[in-house]
Motif scaffolding. Structure first.
Motif, PDB file in Angstrom:
ATOM      1  N   ALA A 166       0.824  -1.210   0.000  1.00 52.34           N
ATOM      2  CA  ALA A 166       0.000   0.000   0.000  1.00 52.34           C
ATOM      3  C   ALA A 166       0.857   1.260   0.000  1.00 52.34           C
ATOM      4  N   ARG A 187      -4.526   7.519  -4.317  1.00 51.91           N
ATOM      5  CA  ARG A 187      -4.896   7.537  -2.898  1.00 51.91           C
ATOM      6  C   ARG A 187      -5.993   6.532  -2.563  1.00 51.91           C
ATOM      7  N   LEU A 189      -7.100   2.550  -3.091  1.00 47.34           N
ATOM      8  CA  LEU A 189      -6.619   1.227  -3.476  1.00 47.34           C
ATOM      9  C   LEU A 189      -7.770   0.231  -3.454  1.00 47.34           C
ATOM     10  N   SER A 244      -1.691   6.521   4.438  1.00 44.19           N
ATOM     11  CA  SER A 244      -2.428   7.661   3.861  1.00 44.19           C
ATOM     12  C   SER A 244      -3.162   7.283   2.588  1.00 44.19           C
ATOM     13  N   LYS A 245      -3.558   6.021   2.505  1.00 45.36           N
ATOM     14  CA  LYS A 245      -4.384   5.544   1.388  1.00 45.36           C
ATOM     15  C   LYS A 245      -5.724   5.047   1.955  1.00 45.36           C
ATOM     16  N   GLU A 246      -6.690   4.891   1.071  1.00 44.16           N
ATOM     17  CA  GLU A 246      -7.977   4.341   1.494  1.00 44.16           C
ATOM     18  C   GLU A 246      -8.222   3.021   0.775  1.00 44.16           C
TER      19      GLU A 246
END
Length: 323
Positions: A166, A187, A189, A244-246
């Motif tokens: 990620a 941003r 995934l 810092s990803k969703e």
């Protein structure tokens, strides 16, 4: 019981009795993916990737990719993050020259090439995330904190693979095999979690079939679906969010879960067929329809074994052991 499906070129042709279920899965999964990407803000540059996929090349993630490419503007790249670990036990046995040529790297490259074949207009950004063992030691304590309350060796192996993938720091591979340093830009995934639980992807599902036929298999599937939120998703969401990803899970949309709960067990899988075909057969038929002939016959391989995060220090540890 249905007659066993005949194999032609190693895979069964889609019988008429299966086609409505393949259609149904394609419809609800496409709708799920669309809902998970249409709200992502459009960037000023049309060539800015808004969506990435954690990508082993397996049938779950590559089917998501093949459906996603039908929805996004063709100028927009899609990032494919493929993670591989330096495993000191494996390196000691096989040498360091090919330490990142783990099973998921090989199937990932194969899957990337399949996607390029079915949609050559798309810029598929294949990102090799190679993790040296020294980085594992550096970040292990932090990842362990993110796992809480999950606390097993298997949780650590899975969490570590997801966290590094990620984060998306690696090398971008060009068509001619050259690599350049690259950090993922997307941003959002998409992850393939939920397919195995609902479609019989685990070895324990085949064991349940061997033990008690359709009834035992259906019971095992029901148990997996009921516990996935507490067993997996809290852990995975904490891990991805830390980068810092969703994370978004197309197979776990309410519409997909509701639909698959209405599909008879013998229209989702057929454990009489060989490994790599019988489990998740409904999904494999959809992948085949989309042109993913190689990925449609890949056997399930857990991420901790495919990326080689399992048994880094010792071969005596078991997945259920506490950390």
């Amino acid at each position: 019981m249905d007659p066993e499906l005949p194999l032609e070129n190693g895979f069964p042709e889609i019988p008429e009795s299966w086609k409505p279920y393949v259609d149904g899965l394609q419809n609800v999964l496409s709708q799920s993916i669309r809902q998970r990407v249409e709200s992502i803000p459009v960037q000023d540059s049309p060539s800015f990737p808004r969506v990435g996929i954690l990508f082993s090349g397996g049938v779950d993630c590559i089917t998501i990719a093949a459906l996603l490419t039908q929805m996004l503007p063709h100028a927009e790249p899609i990032e494919l993050f493929n993670v591989s670990f330096e495993n000191p036990r494996q390196t000691k046995t096989h040498g360091s020259a090919s330490k990142y040529n783990v099973p998921d790297r090989l199937t990932g490259i194969q899957g990337w090439k399949e996607l390029c074949r079915i949609d050559p207009q798309r810029q598929w950004r294949f990102v090799q995330v190679d993790v040296p063992y020294i980085q594992v030691l550096e970040h292990k304590s932090h990842i362990r904190q993110l796992l809480v309350p999950s606390d097993t060796v298997m949780d650590m192996s899975i969490g570590m693979a997801i966290w590094f993938a990620a984060r998306g720091i690696g090398n971008l591979v060009s068509d001619n095999g050259e690599t350049t340093p690259y950090t993922g830009l997307a941003r959002v995934l998409l992850l393939g979690m939920g397919a195995d639980e609902q479609l019989g992807g685990y070895s324990r599902h085949r064991s349940a079939w061997d033990r008690g036929g359709t009834d035992a298999l259906a019971q095992e599937i029901r148990m997996d679906v009921q516990r996935i939120a507490t067993r997996n998703l809290g852990r995975d969401d904490r891990i991805v969010s830390d980068t810092s990803k969703e994370a978004r899970y197309p197979f776990l949309a309410a519409t997909v879960v509701d639909y698959l709960s209405t599909v008879p067990v013998n229209r989702k899988m057929d454990m009489r067929l060989p490994r790599g075909i019988g489990e998740k057969l409904l999904l494999r038929m959809l992948a085949r329809r989309l042109g993913l002939t190689q990925a449609s016959v890949l056997a399930k391989r857990a991420i901790q074994f495919g990326a080689r995060t399992a048994k880094m220090e010792s071969s005596n540890t078991k997945g259920q052991d506490s950390l």
